[in-house]
Design a protein around this motif. Structure first.
Motif, PDB file in Angstrom:
ATOM      1  N   ASP A 286       0.716  -1.130   0.076  1.00 12.50           N
ATOM      2  CA  ASP A 286      -0.055  -0.124   0.124  1.00 12.50           C
ATOM      3  C   ASP A 286       0.761   1.193  -0.025  1.00 12.50           C
ATOM      4  O   ASP A 286       1.689   1.486   0.897  1.00 12.50           O
ATOM      5  CB  ASP A 286      -1.120   0.174   1.336  1.00 12.50           C
ATOM      6  N   ILE A 287       0.893   2.033  -1.117  1.00 10.48           N
ATOM      7  CA  ILE A 287       1.619   3.370  -1.120  1.00 10.48           C
ATOM      8  C   ILE A 287       0.669   4.489  -1.363  1.00 10.48           C
ATOM      9  O   ILE A 287       0.946   5.527  -1.643  1.00 10.48           O
ATOM     10  CB  ILE A 287       2.641   3.278  -2.147  1.00 10.48           C
ATOM     11  N   LYS A 288      -0.609   4.314  -0.926  1.00 14.34           N
ATOM     12  CA  LYS A 288      -1.468   5.728  -1.265  1.00 14.34           C
ATOM     13  C   LYS A 288      -1.254   6.781  -0.549  1.00 14.34           C
ATOM     14  O   LYS A 288      -1.252   7.791  -0.983  1.00 14.34           O
ATOM     15  CB  LYS A 288      -2.885   5.086  -0.720  1.00 14.34           C
ATOM     16  N   ASP A 289      -0.328   6.789   0.731  1.00 10.64           N
ATOM     17  CA  ASP A 289       0.005   7.957   1.476  1.00 10.64           C
ATOM     18  C   ASP A 289       1.274   8.466   0.937  1.00 10.64           C
ATOM     19  O   ASP A 289       1.777   9.482   1.532  1.00 10.64           O
ATOM     20  CB  ASP A 289       0.144   7.482   2.840  1.00 10.64           C
ATOM     21  N   ARG A 290       1.929   7.953  -0.002  1.00  8.92           N
ATOM     22  CA  ARG A 290       3.218   8.392  -0.586  1.00  8.92           C
ATOM     23  C   ARG A 290       2.961   8.891  -2.055  1.00  8.92           C
ATOM     24  O   ARG A 290       3.862   9.464  -2.553  1.00  8.92           O
ATOM     25  CB  ARG A 290       3.968   7.221  -0.599  1.00  8.92           C
ATOM     26  N   LEU A 291       1.910   8.882  -2.519  1.00 11.23           N
ATOM     27  CA  LEU A 291       1.566   9.181  -3.898  1.00 11.23           C
ATOM     28  C   LEU A 291       1.902  10.730  -4.179  1.00 11.23           C
ATOM     29  O   LEU A 291       2.402  11.183  -5.418  1.00 11.23           O
ATOM     30  CB  LEU A 291       0.224   9.348  -4.387  1.00 11.23           C
ATOM     31  N   LYS A 292       1.776  11.532  -3.068  1.00 11.92           N
ATOM     32  CA  LYS A 292       2.035  13.119  -3.353  1.00 11.92           C
ATOM     33  C   LYS A 292       3.394  13.383  -3.495  1.00 11.92           C
ATOM     34  O   LYS A 292       4.049  14.475  -3.975  1.00 11.92           O
ATOM     35  CB  LYS A 292       1.579  13.905  -2.022  1.00 11.92           C
ATOM     36  N   GLU A 293       4.527  12.202  -3.223  1.00 10.98           N
ATOM     37  CA  GLU A 293       5.630  12.486  -3.466  1.00 10.98           C
ATOM     38  C   GLU A 293       6.372  12.228  -4.952  1.00 10.98           C
ATOM     39  O   GLU A 293       7.389  12.770  -5.367  1.00 10.98           O
ATOM     40  CB  GLU A 293       6.687  11.301  -2.639  1.00 10.98           C
ATOM     41  N   ILE A 294       5.348  11.834  -5.683  1.00 10.71           N
ATOM     42  CA  ILE A 294       5.583  11.738  -7.228  1.00 10.71           C
ATOM     43  C   ILE A 294       5.414  13.147  -7.956  1.00 10.71           C
ATOM     44  O   ILE A 294       4.092  13.526  -7.989  1.00 10.71           O
ATOM     45  CB  ILE A 294       4.753  10.467  -7.765  1.00 10.71           C
ATOM     46  N   THR A 295       6.371  13.590  -8.522  1.00 11.82           N
ATOM     47  CA  THR A 295       6.290  14.908  -8.987  1.00 11.82           C
ATOM     48  C   THR A 295       6.222  14.880 -10.628  1.00 11.82           C
ATOM     49  O   THR A 295       5.999  15.671 -11.279  1.00 11.82           O
ATOM     50  CB  THR A 295       7.467  15.930  -8.689  1.00 11.82           C
ATOM     51  N   VAL A 296       6.820  13.753 -11.240  1.00 11.92           N
ATOM     52  CA  VAL A 296       6.932  13.659 -12.658  1.00 11.92           C
ATOM     53  C   VAL A 296       5.669  13.527 -13.394  1.00 11.92           C
ATOM     54  O   VAL A 296       4.760  12.960 -12.662  1.00 11.92           O
ATOM     55  CB  VAL A 296       8.159  12.221 -12.970  1.00 11.92           C
ATOM     56  N   PRO A 297       5.827  14.083 -14.473  1.00 11.82           N
ATOM     57  CA  PRO A 297       4.249  13.852 -15.219  1.00 11.82           C
ATOM     58  C   PRO A 297       4.010  12.548 -15.343  1.00 11.82           C
ATOM     59  O   PRO A 297       4.501  11.289 -15.471  1.00 11.82           O
ATOM     60  CB  PRO A 297       4.707  14.434 -16.623  1.00 11.82           C
ATOM     61  N   THR A 298       2.496  12.312 -15.087  1.00 17.07           N
ATOM     62  CA  THR A 298       2.039  10.923 -14.615  1.00 17.07           C
ATOM     63  C   THR A 298       0.657  10.700 -15.163  1.00 17.07           C
ATOM     64  O   THR A 298      -0.092  11.541 -15.161  1.00 17.07           O
ATOM     65  CB  THR A 298       2.079  10.593 -13.169  1.00 17.07           C
ATOM     66  N   LEU A 299       0.788   9.496 -15.962  1.00 16.14           N
ATOM     67  CA  LEU A 299      -0.610   9.100 -16.614  1.00 16.14           C
ATOM     68  C   LEU A 299      -1.162   7.815 -16.080  1.00 16.14           C
ATOM     69  O   LEU A 299      -0.384   6.894 -15.783  1.00 16.14           O
ATOM     70  CB  LEU A 299      -0.446   8.746 -18.150  1.00 16.14           C
ATOM     71  N   THR A 300      -2.484   7.964 -15.535  1.00 18.98           N
ATOM     72  CA  THR A 300      -2.857   6.910 -14.596  1.00 18.98           C
ATOM     73  C   THR A 300      -3.953   6.345 -15.725  1.00 18.98           C
ATOM     74  O   THR A 300      -4.896   7.184 -16.248  1.00 18.98           O
ATOM     75  CB  THR A 300      -3.592   6.891 -13.256  1.00 18.98           C
ATOM     76  N   ILE A 301      -4.240   5.033 -15.870  1.00 14.12           N
ATOM     77  CA  ILE A 301      -5.039   4.343 -16.970  1.00 14.12           C
ATOM     78  C   ILE A 301      -5.862   3.372 -16.260  1.00 14.12           C
ATOM     79  O   ILE A 301      -5.651   2.646 -15.489  1.00 14.12           O
ATOM     80  CB  ILE A 301      -4.465   3.753 -18.217  1.00 14.12           C
ATOM     81  N   GLY A 302      -7.375   3.631 -16.236  1.00 20.03           N
ATOM     82  CA  GLY A 302      -8.291   2.728 -15.531  1.00 20.03           C
ATOM     83  C   GLY A 302      -9.410   2.378 -16.815  1.00 20.03           C
ATOM     84  O   GLY A 302      -9.502   3.046 -17.672  1.00 20.03           O
ATOM     85  N   ALA A 303      -9.994   1.134 -16.473  1.00 23.36           N
ATOM     86  CA  ALA A 303     -11.057   0.740 -17.547  1.00 23.36           C
ATOM     87  C   ALA A 303     -12.227   0.513 -16.636  1.00 23.36           C
ATOM     88  O   ALA A 303     -12.318  -0.145 -15.468  1.00 23.36           O
ATOM     89  CB  ALA A 303     -10.487  -0.572 -18.041  1.00 23.36           C
ATOM     90  N   GLU A 304     -13.461   0.502 -17.391  1.00 28.49           N
ATOM     91  CA  GLU A 304     -14.686   0.308 -16.646  1.00 28.49           C
ATOM     92  C   GLU A 304     -14.847  -1.006 -16.091  1.00 28.49           C
ATOM     93  O   GLU A 304     -15.637  -1.245 -15.090  1.00 28.49           O
ATOM     94  CB  GLU A 304     -15.745   0.609 -17.827  1.00 28.49           C
ATOM     95  N   TYR A 305     -14.472  -2.115 -16.687  1.00 34.77           N
ATOM     96  CA  TYR A 305     -14.780  -3.666 -16.302  1.00 34.77           C
ATOM     97  C   TYR A 305     -13.469  -4.153 -15.756  1.00 34.77           C
ATOM     98  O   TYR A 305     -13.434  -5.418 -15.655  1.00 34.77           O
ATOM     99  CB  TYR A 305     -15.226  -4.188 -17.464  1.00 34.77           C
TER     100      TYR A 305
END
Length: 336
Positions: free
Chosen positions: A263-282
């Protein structure tokens, strides 16, 4: 930014760009057509991992981290249909333990921090740096890419986290509370009965998950219509790596899998580099979580694949590649 296709009728400047993209003369990997076996130092000795370069571009180089763990580069063969005409250089890569790479039997090697160091060694060997290095990770590869960014983002130009939430607890809860109840009740009851007995390797258990879960949430096609790269990828999957880190199936992470508490949810704010997240409906991963990740990192964008599942590069290919290519080109052009 190049938006032409080498199969259309290009201008003379486009023709020159095509020629340069395809030209391997002077490349140290020319003899093997872009293949390089890279030595990797580990706590258990030195091994070699397989990579293959496609194309040439000094500012857009994408390293592809496959899922699994223990899957193979084959699940990305469809990238050949989209990246070359965008002048994007990219690298297939079998992680240690996978297919063309060495496959040592020591289970202690299947460790997340060690894999992070492996990626860094691969980066150095390929000559990738902050001026050109995009790291793409899907599923387990998304875990690996995000952990790499937390330690080595100074080396990145762009980060892509595809189809992977940032908490295994959240992943398991979404599977159990949202997706599993959508299965036929008799099927779900049978699956849960095997899980209660911890018979995770039972053929009936695995068969039910493949037929009723994978075809809805891994790749939205009947099993007899699955693309050949997917079938080959599953055929070549290393079960030692997969079961040790993930467990027996994609129906959540079970048993004593080493990723169970990640689990790294509480560390995501440390990522400064341009970031794309991809999700899908199913997807097996909650797309709302993927969208949230794009707001937690400091410089994020979300791509939603409305027709896709976990392997949306196949079952929602147009939306997947349109958004992915736009991200790479926008970052490269300074327009992100």
């Amino acid at each position: 930014m190049f938006l032409y296709s080498c199969t259309e009728q290009p201008s003379s400047s486009d023709t020159q760009a095509c020629a340069e993209y395809l030209d391997n003369s002077g490349q140290e990997d020319q003899f093997l057509g872009g293949i390089k076996m890279i030595p990797i130092s580990t706590p258990k000795g030195e091994f070699k991992v397989w990579t293959k370069r496609v194309g040439n571009n000094p500012t857009k180089k994408v390293l592809l981290l496959h899922g699994g763990p223990g899957m193979t580069h084959e699940i990305y063969e469809c990238f050949d249909g989209y990246f070359p005409q965008e002048n994007i250089e990219y690298y297939y890569y079998d992680q240690l333990g996978s297919y063309y790479s060495d496959q040592p039997k020591d289970l202690s090697l299947w460790d997340l921090p060690r894999f992070v160091e492996e990626v860094e060694q691969v980066r150095i060997a390929l000559g990738l740096d902050e001026s050109n290095f995009y790291l793409f990770g899907q599923s387990w590869g998304g875990i690996l890419a995000s952990e790499y960014a937390l330690k080595y983002q100074k080396n990145l130009k762009g980060l892509i986290i595809s189809n992977m939430v940032m908490s295994i607890k959240d992943y398991n809860e979404y599977s159990a509370k949202v997706l599993a109840p959508k299965l036929p009740s008799k099927v779900l009851d049978t699956i849960l009965s095997y899980e209660e007995k911890e018979e995770f390797s039972n053929e009936t258990y695995l068969g039910l998950i493949t037929e009723h879960y994978y075809t809805r949430h891994i790749i939205r096609m009947p099993t007899d219509s699955w693309p050949d790269p997917i079938n080959r990828g599953f055929k070549h999957l290393n079960p030692d790596v997969y079961v040790t880190m993930q467990g027996p199936s994609e129906f959540g992470i079970k048993g004593d899998a080493t990723l169970l508490n990640w689990d790294i949810k509480d560390r995501l704010k440390e990522i400064t580099v341009p970031t794309l997240t991809i999700g899908a409906e199913y997807d097996t991963m909650d797309p709302k979580h993927m969208e949230w990740v794009s707001t937690e990192v400091q410089n994020g964008r979300y791509l939603h694949c409305p027709n896709g599942s976990h392997l949306c590069q196949f079952d929602d290919q147009k939306n997947f590649f349109t958004g992915l290519v736009k991200f790479v080109n926008d970052v490269d052009a300074g327009q992100f």
